[in-house]
Write a protein that holds these residues in place. Sequence first.
Motif, PDB file in Angstrom:
ATOM      1  N   PRO A  14     -67.549 -67.524 -18.962  1.00 54.05           N
ATOM      2  CA  PRO A  14     -66.574 -68.563 -18.592  1.00 54.05           C
ATOM      3  C   PRO A  14     -65.482 -68.678 -19.640  1.00 54.05           C
ATOM      4  CG  PRO A  14     -68.802 -69.334 -18.200  1.00 54.05           C
ATOM      5  CD  PRO A  14     -68.938 -68.028 -18.935  1.00 54.05           C
ATOM      6  N   GLY A  15     -64.259 -68.792 -19.165  1.00 54.62           N
ATOM      7  CA  GLY A  15     -63.121 -68.840 -20.075  1.00 54.62           C
ATOM      8  C   GLY A  15     -62.542 -67.493 -20.406  1.00 54.62           C
ATOM      9  N   GLY A  16     -63.231 -66.431 -20.008  1.00 53.46           N
ATOM     10  CA  GLY A  16     -62.783 -65.087 -20.309  1.00 53.46           C
ATOM     11  C   GLY A  16     -61.738 -64.581 -19.343  1.00 53.46           C
ATOM     12  N   SER A  17     -61.351 -63.313 -19.551  1.00 56.62           N
ATOM     13  CA  SER A  17     -60.321 -62.675 -18.738  1.00 56.62           C
ATOM     14  C   SER A  17     -60.824 -61.374 -18.161  1.00 56.62           C
ATOM     15  CB  SER A  17     -59.074 -62.410 -19.593  1.00 56.62           C
ATOM     16  OG  SER A  17     -58.554 -63.597 -20.136  1.00 56.62           O
ATOM     17  N   GLU A  88     -67.213 -70.635 -10.772  1.00 53.20           N
ATOM     18  CA  GLU A  88     -66.924 -70.611  -9.332  1.00 53.20           C
ATOM     19  C   GLU A  88     -66.000 -69.472  -8.910  1.00 53.20           C
ATOM     20  OE1 GLU A  88     -66.684 -73.218 -11.406  1.00 53.20           O
ATOM     21  OE2 GLU A  88     -64.904 -74.442 -10.973  1.00 53.20           O
ATOM     22  N   ASP A  89     -65.503 -68.705  -9.865  1.00 57.44           N
ATOM     23  CA  ASP A  89     -64.739 -67.499  -9.519  1.00 57.44           C
ATOM     24  C   ASP A  89     -65.655 -66.325  -9.203  1.00 57.44           C
ATOM     25  OD1 ASP A  89     -62.359 -68.393 -12.051  1.00 57.44           O
ATOM     26  OD2 ASP A  89     -62.109 -68.572  -9.873  1.00 57.44           O
ATOM     27  N   THR A  90     -66.944 -66.517  -9.387  1.00 56.45           N
ATOM     28  CA  THR A  90     -67.905 -65.465  -9.065  1.00 56.45           C
ATOM     29  C   THR A  90     -67.835 -65.142  -7.575  1.00 56.45           C
ATOM     30  OG1 THR A  90     -69.406 -66.089 -10.847  1.00 56.45           O
ATOM     31  CG2 THR A  90     -70.350 -64.875  -8.984  1.00 56.45           C
ATOM     32  N   ALA A  91     -67.594 -63.885  -7.265  1.00 59.34           N
ATOM     33  CA  ALA A  91     -67.434 -63.467  -5.872  1.00 59.34           C
ATOM     34  C   ALA A  91     -67.269 -61.960  -5.812  1.00 59.34           C
ATOM     35  CB  ALA A  91     -66.213 -64.140  -5.246  1.00 59.34           C
ATOM     36  N   MET A  92     -67.319 -61.445  -4.602  1.00 56.07           N
ATOM     37  CA  MET A  92     -66.912 -60.073  -4.363  1.00 56.07           C
ATOM     38  C   MET A  92     -65.412 -60.104  -4.097  1.00 56.07           C
ATOM     39  SD  MET A  92     -68.216 -56.986  -4.182  1.00 56.07           S
ATOM     40  CE  MET A  92     -69.894 -56.992  -3.556  1.00 56.07           C
ATOM     41  N   TYR A  93     -64.689 -59.282  -4.810  1.00 54.40           N
ATOM     42  CA  TYR A  93     -63.242 -59.239  -4.681  1.00 54.40           C
ATOM     43  C   TYR A  93     -62.840 -57.974  -3.932  1.00 54.40           C
ATOM     44  CZ  TYR A  93     -62.666 -63.231  -7.759  1.00 54.40           C
ATOM     45  OH  TYR A  93     -62.699 -64.501  -8.283  1.00 54.40           O
ATOM     46  N   TYR A  94     -62.018 -58.172  -2.893  1.00 56.69           N
ATOM     47  CA  TYR A  94     -61.619 -57.079  -2.024  1.00 56.69           C
ATOM     48  C   TYR A  94     -60.123 -56.832  -2.107  1.00 56.69           C
ATOM     49  CZ  TYR A  94     -66.173 -57.755   0.224  1.00 56.69           C
ATOM     50  OH  TYR A  94     -67.515 -57.868   0.477  1.00 56.69           O
ATOM     51  N   GLY A 106     -60.657 -52.330   0.910  1.00 51.74           N
ATOM     52  CA  GLY A 106     -61.562 -51.639   0.012  1.00 51.74           C
ATOM     53  C   GLY A 106     -62.966 -52.163   0.228  1.00 51.74           C
ATOM     54  N   GLU A 107     -63.907 -51.559  -0.481  1.00 48.96           N
ATOM     55  CA  GLU A 107     -65.302 -51.960  -0.321  1.00 48.96           C
ATOM     56  C   GLU A 107     -65.687 -53.125  -1.232  1.00 48.96           C
ATOM     57  OE1 GLU A 107     -67.192 -47.773   1.330  1.00 48.96           O
ATOM     58  OE2 GLU A 107     -67.900 -48.621  -0.568  1.00 48.96           O
ATOM     59  N   GLY A 108     -64.820 -53.467  -2.140  1.00 51.09           N
ATOM     60  CA  GLY A 108     -65.059 -54.631  -2.975  1.00 51.09           C
ATOM     61  C   GLY A 108     -65.599 -54.300  -4.352  1.00 51.09           C
ATOM     62  N   THR A 109     -65.334 -55.207  -5.272  1.00 51.32           N
ATOM     63  CA  THR A 109     -65.890 -55.106  -6.622  1.00 51.32           C
ATOM     64  C   THR A 109     -66.394 -56.495  -7.004  1.00 51.32           C
ATOM     65  OG1 THR A 109     -65.446 -54.393  -8.900  1.00 51.32           O
ATOM     66  CG2 THR A 109     -63.653 -55.538  -7.774  1.00 51.32           C
ATOM     67  N   LEU A 110     -67.580 -56.549  -7.572  1.00 48.45           N
ATOM     68  CA  LEU A 110     -68.226 -57.824  -7.861  1.00 48.45           C
ATOM     69  C   LEU A 110     -67.780 -58.365  -9.212  1.00 48.45           C
ATOM     70  CD1 LEU A 110     -70.304 -59.974  -7.021  1.00 48.45           C
ATOM     71  CD2 LEU A 110     -72.043 -58.573  -8.181  1.00 48.45           C
ATOM     72  N   VAL A 111     -67.349 -59.604  -9.202  1.00 45.26           N
ATOM     73  CA  VAL A 111     -67.012 -60.319 -10.431  1.00 45.26           C
ATOM     74  C   VAL A 111     -68.020 -61.444 -10.601  1.00 45.26           C
ATOM     75  CG1 VAL A 111     -65.319 -61.780 -11.599  1.00 45.26           C
ATOM     76  CG2 VAL A 111     -64.554 -59.782 -10.289  1.00 45.26           C
ATOM     77  N   THR A 112     -68.692 -61.436 -11.730  1.00 41.77           N
ATOM     78  CA  THR A 112     -69.678 -62.470 -12.034  1.00 41.77           C
ATOM     79  C   THR A 112     -69.255 -63.196 -13.303  1.00 41.77           C
ATOM     80  OG1 THR A 112     -71.452 -61.145 -11.055  1.00 41.77           O
ATOM     81  CG2 THR A 112     -72.102 -62.968 -12.479  1.00 41.77           C
ATOM     82  N   VAL A 113     -69.072 -64.487 -13.184  1.00 40.11           N
ATOM     83  CA  VAL A 113     -68.688 -65.304 -14.340  1.00 40.11           C
ATOM     84  C   VAL A 113     -69.904 -66.142 -14.721  1.00 40.11           C
ATOM     85  CG1 VAL A 113     -67.059 -66.959 -15.287  1.00 40.11           C
ATOM     86  CG2 VAL A 113     -66.331 -65.370 -13.476  1.00 40.11           C
ATOM     87  N   SER A 114     -70.464 -65.818 -15.864  1.00 42.15           N
ATOM     88  CA  SER A 114     -71.696 -66.486 -16.275  1.00 42.15           C
ATOM     89  C   SER A 114     -71.866 -66.374 -17.774  1.00 42.15           C
ATOM     90  CB  SER A 114     -72.894 -65.852 -15.565  1.00 42.15           C
ATOM     91  OG  SER A 114     -74.109 -66.406 -16.033  1.00 42.15           O
ATOM     92  N   SER A 115     -72.501 -67.367 -18.337  1.00 41.23           N
ATOM     93  CA  SER A 115     -72.797 -67.313 -19.767  1.00 41.23           C
ATOM     94  C   SER A 115     -74.208 -66.760 -19.980  1.00 41.23           C
ATOM     95  CB  SER A 115     -72.666 -68.706 -20.384  1.00 41.23           C
ATOM     96  OG  SER A 115     -73.486 -69.637 -19.701  1.00 41.23           O
TER      97      SER A 115
END
Length: 115
Positions: A14-17, A88-94, A106-115
């Motif tokens: 969280p807070g990252g880029s 809450e930005d955790t999601a599959m991004y297409y 596209g088939e998507g790429t998973l972004v997981t925001v977690s500590s």
Amino acid sequence: QVQLVEFGGGLVQPGGSLRLSCAASGTTLNFNEMAWFRQVPGKQRELVAGITNTGSTDYGDFVRGRSTISRDFAKETMYLDMSRLKVEDTAMYYCYGNQSGVSYWGEGTLVTVSS
């Protein structure tokens, strides 16, 4: 055959880029518009950000001010730079592209925001 391939997903605190990339292949034509969508299980896919071939951009309210969408027309690649990431930005991004009225995903790429 036109293909869109996403890169750059992963685990971030969280807070990252994070920078997502979407590379197009199989076409010599620029997409009229390209966009990033995201989806979590049980919810509808939602627009994160979009960009036209003239450079006009649009953002979802939930990322406005935290994200920047851009395109490299020479490389036919689209980027999404996200900062101040939240859990809450955790999601599959297409990646999405529209070329002469035909939509590509596209088939998507998973972004997981977690500590």
